[in-house]
Design a protein around this motif. Structure first.
Motif, PDB file in Angstrom:
ATOM      1  N   SER A 128      27.844  32.344  -6.968  1.00 49.32           N
ATOM      2  CA  SER A 128      28.463  31.029  -6.932  1.00 49.32           C
ATOM      3  C   SER A 128      27.658  30.045  -7.788  1.00 49.32           C
ATOM      4  O   SER A 128      28.211  29.296  -8.613  1.00 49.32           O
ATOM      5  CB  SER A 128      28.519  30.563  -5.468  1.00 49.32           C
ATOM      6  N   ASN A 129      26.345  30.071  -7.638  1.00 49.54           N
ATOM      7  CA  ASN A 129      25.496  29.207  -8.474  1.00 49.54           C
ATOM      8  C   ASN A 129      25.620  29.576  -9.950  1.00 49.54           C
ATOM      9  O   ASN A 129      25.666  28.708 -10.818  1.00 49.54           O
ATOM     10  CB  ASN A 129      24.022  29.341  -8.064  1.00 49.54           C
ATOM     11  N   GLY A 130      25.671  30.880 -10.225  1.00 52.68           N
ATOM     12  CA  GLY A 130      25.696  31.334 -11.618  1.00 52.68           C
ATOM     13  C   GLY A 130      26.944  30.888 -12.355  1.00 52.68           C
ATOM     14  O   GLY A 130      26.889  30.518 -13.527  1.00 52.68           O
TER      15      GLY A 130
ATOM     16  N   ILE B 137      19.760  35.430 -10.389  1.00 43.90           N
ATOM     17  CA  ILE B 137      20.304  34.164 -10.901  1.00 43.90           C
ATOM     18  C   ILE B 137      20.100  33.045  -9.867  1.00 43.90           C
ATOM     19  O   ILE B 137      19.886  31.884 -10.216  1.00 43.90           O
ATOM     20  CB  ILE B 137      21.796  34.327 -11.287  1.00 43.90           C
ATOM     21  N   ASP B 138      20.110  33.394  -8.590  1.00 42.73           N
ATOM     22  CA  ASP B 138      19.770  32.385  -7.568  1.00 42.73           C
ATOM     23  C   ASP B 138      18.340  31.888  -7.784  1.00 42.73           C
ATOM     24  O   ASP B 138      18.077  30.683  -7.751  1.00 42.73           O
ATOM     25  CB  ASP B 138      19.929  32.992  -6.163  1.00 42.73           C
ATOM     26  N   ALA B 139      17.425  32.821  -8.021  1.00 38.91           N
ATOM     27  CA  ALA B 139      16.031  32.420  -8.272  1.00 38.91           C
ATOM     28  C   ALA B 139      15.946  31.529  -9.511  1.00 38.91           C
ATOM     29  O   ALA B 139      15.219  30.527  -9.520  1.00 38.91           O
ATOM     30  CB  ALA B 139      15.152  33.658  -8.441  1.00 38.91           C
TER      31      ALA B 139
ATOM     32  N   LEU C  64      23.420  21.699  -8.272  1.00 40.19           N
ATOM     33  CA  LEU C  64      23.961  23.055  -8.435  1.00 40.19           C
ATOM     34  C   LEU C  64      24.094  23.760  -7.081  1.00 40.19           C
ATOM     35  O   LEU C  64      25.144  24.339  -6.772  1.00 40.19           O
ATOM     36  CB  LEU C  64      23.073  23.846  -9.403  1.00 40.19           C
ATOM     37  N   HIS C  65      23.067  23.738  -6.269  1.00 38.11           N
ATOM     38  CA  HIS C  65      23.196  24.347  -4.944  1.00 38.11           C
ATOM     39  C   HIS C  65      24.212  23.588  -4.096  1.00 38.11           C
ATOM     40  O   HIS C  65      24.974  24.205  -3.349  1.00 38.11           O
ATOM     41  CB  HIS C  65      21.844  24.415  -4.236  1.00 38.11           C
ATOM     42  N   GLY C  66      24.210  22.274  -4.207  1.00 38.18           N
ATOM     43  CA  GLY C  66      25.175  21.468  -3.441  1.00 38.18           C
ATOM     44  C   GLY C  66      26.604  21.904  -3.746  1.00 38.18           C
ATOM     45  O   GLY C  66      27.447  22.000  -2.848  1.00 38.18           O
TER      46      GLY C  66
ATOM     47  N   SER D  13      18.234  29.580 -10.583  1.00 41.80           N
ATOM     48  CA  SER D  13      18.738  28.239 -10.257  1.00 41.80           C
ATOM     49  C   SER D  13      17.706  27.450  -9.456  1.00 41.80           C
ATOM     50  O   SER D  13      17.563  26.247  -9.642  1.00 41.80           O
ATOM     51  CB  SER D  13      20.113  28.277  -9.575  1.00 41.80           C
ATOM     52  N   HIS D  14      16.944  28.125  -8.591  1.00 40.71           N
ATOM     53  CA  HIS D  14      15.885  27.397  -7.866  1.00 40.71           C
ATOM     54  C   HIS D  14      14.890  26.771  -8.845  1.00 40.71           C
ATOM     55  O   HIS D  14      14.504  25.609  -8.705  1.00 40.71           O
ATOM     56  CB  HIS D  14      15.133  28.338  -6.917  1.00 40.71           C
ATOM     57  N   ALA D  15      14.476  27.580  -9.829  1.00 36.19           N
ATOM     58  CA  ALA D  15      13.478  27.077 -10.778  1.00 36.19           C
ATOM     59  C   ALA D  15      14.051  25.958 -11.650  1.00 36.19           C
ATOM     60  O   ALA D  15      13.411  24.927 -11.858  1.00 36.19           O
ATOM     61  CB  ALA D  15      12.967  28.226 -11.637  1.00 36.19           C
TER      62      ALA D  15
ATOM     63  N   PRO E  72      29.139  35.608  -3.111  1.00 34.47           N
ATOM     64  CA  PRO E  72      27.679  35.611  -2.906  1.00 34.47           C
ATOM     65  C   PRO E  72      27.033  34.335  -3.465  1.00 34.47           C
ATOM     66  O   PRO E  72      27.422  33.838  -4.521  1.00 34.47           O
ATOM     67  CB  PRO E  72      27.216  36.861  -3.662  1.00 34.47           C
ATOM     68  N   HIS E  73      26.014  33.890  -2.740  1.00 34.36           N
ATOM     69  CA  HIS E  73      25.357  32.611  -3.050  1.00 34.36           C
ATOM     70  C   HIS E  73      24.902  32.523  -4.513  1.00 34.36           C
ATOM     71  O   HIS E  73      25.200  31.544  -5.208  1.00 34.36           O
ATOM     72  CB  HIS E  73      24.168  32.479  -2.085  1.00 34.36           C
ATOM     73  N   GLY E  74      24.214  33.544  -5.000  1.00 27.36           N
ATOM     74  CA  GLY E  74      23.688  33.495  -6.367  1.00 27.36           C
ATOM     75  C   GLY E  74      24.801  33.523  -7.404  1.00 27.36           C
ATOM     76  O   GLY E  74      24.714  32.872  -8.453  1.00 27.36           O
TER      77      GLY E  74
END
Ligand SMILES: [Fe+2]
Length: 381
Positions: A280-282, A193-195, A262-264, A197-199, A276-278
């Protein structure tokens, strides 16, 4: 078409078994290597042994620095840099997820240039080549193996800070899907899910450009299609390969575009609660998409197609938001901050912290105020 620039200086090898190239590749770059990895998982999975064997067979002298924690701190990076300098390392090998890879980038900078890590946090502070880095990701998410970024936690204020420089692109990335088989279902889901969010963020960034757009849409479609299988079945190498490939594409995207709102917003729950980072973004993803999408219908039409929309039965934004919610459910991810034991009273502080991530906000196509950020956290609670 607008004019654009695309930079990605990492040599990529992808495929089952490419891990065994590490000795050969590193030996072109130096004779003494520091191997940077996490505290346990690469040792437990056997990946550390495989990498050590390959390096030693290629004639390298290797020291292992296995003290990298989740969300690596400046202190850890400085300890690694000191070891690398003392033993006269000429090359750094990074084995692990985003944390070891980001720490290894910091180690390569300090080993090459000396000084303290805070001298190099921010953009363009590294003005000379650092030690060359060979990166072997063991998770499929961060994309750090193909980015010029390292995220380091500053112990002074507990905030995540980025080091950004073309000098910290790894020289070589070896992406072997077999290295990702040892991930648990939860780590597979979070990093995948982190990936995603990057895309998504790269595609809607103010810095989006034609090449990164093409990579982003492909990454989104692949993650949507293959992540559930990779989560459900660890041994499914086909699915693992597709998600690892997608996460690399998404890394190449943010190498150009940076990340956005979203990352911010995702950083604060991680630094304050260790989420976990991903993940949190998810948790924040659908709400941030709904906020951004309302002013970006055209871009979201492309996102919706990448996420599977075949007919105009719903608005593109609605479709895209529902698609990521469905994907999140399929990979059994928690969906709100409350379920992660976050206290509602902290949301305002989270919003204040988000406003300090000015680079992320500048990349976000829609301007955002403190109150709007707070509202998104509340909607995600
Ligand atoms: Fe990320």
């Amino acid at each position: 078409m607008h004019s654009f620039r695309f930079l990605m200086t990492t040599e990529v090898y992808f495929g089952e078994g490419v891990v065994s190239r590490v000795g050969q590749e590193a030996s072109h770059l130096g004779k003494r290597a520091l191997l940077v990895t996490g505290k346990q998982s690469s040792r437990r999975s056997g990946a550390l042994g495989t990498v050590m064997d390959s390096l030693e067979q290629a004639g390298l002298t290797v020291e292992v620095f296995d003290q990298v924690e989740e969300n690596p701190s400046a202190g850890t990076v400085e300890r690694g840099g000191e070891i690398a300098r003392k033993m006269g390392c000429e090359v750094v090998v990074a084995l692990g997820g985003g944390s070891p890879m980001d720490a290894a980038k910091g180690v390569a900078v300090l080993a090459g240039l000396g000084g303290r890590i805070e001298d190099f946090l921010g953009s363009g502070k590294i003005n000379a080549p650092v030690l060359p880095l060979v990166a072997l990701p063991t998770t499929a998410g961060t994309g750090s193996e193909v980015t010029p970024f390292a995220v380091i936690t500053d112990p002074q204020d507990g905030m995540k800070k980025s080091m950004v420089s073309r000098h910290i692109f790894p020289r070589v990335a070896l992406l072997d899907p077999q290295l990702t088989v040892s991930m648990t279902p939860a780590i597979t889901a979070n990093t995948g899910i982190d990936a995603l969010s990057h895309a998504l963020e790269g595609f809607t960034s103010t810095k989006a450009q034609p090449i990164s757009d093409a990579l982003a849409l492909e990454a989104i479609a692949l993650i949507n299609r293959h992540l559930p299988r990779a989560v459900a079945s660890a041994e499914d190498l086909q699915a693992r390969s597709q998600v690892l490939y997608a996460s690399m594409l998404a890394g190449m995207v943010i190498a150009q575009t940076g990340t956005t709102l979203l990352h911010g917003m995702g950083y604060a729950p991680t630094t304050k609660y260790g989420i976990p980072h991903g993940l949190s973004n998810g948790v924040l993803m659908p709400q941030v998409m709904a906020f951004n999408g309302s002013e970006d219908e055209e871009r979201y039409a492309h996102l919706a197609v990448a996420l599977g929309q075949r007919e105009d039965t719903a608005s593109a934004v609605e479709f895209a938001v529902e698609a990521v919610k469905r994907l999140r459910d399929e990979v059994k991810m928690p969906v709100c901050l409350r379920d992660l034991q976050v206290k509602e009273a902290d949301l305002r502080e989270f919003a204040r912290e988000t406003m300090q991530h000015t680079r992320n906000l500048a990349n976000n196509a829609r301007q955002v105020s403190l109150d709007q950020v707070l509202q998104i956290y509340e909607e995600s609670f």
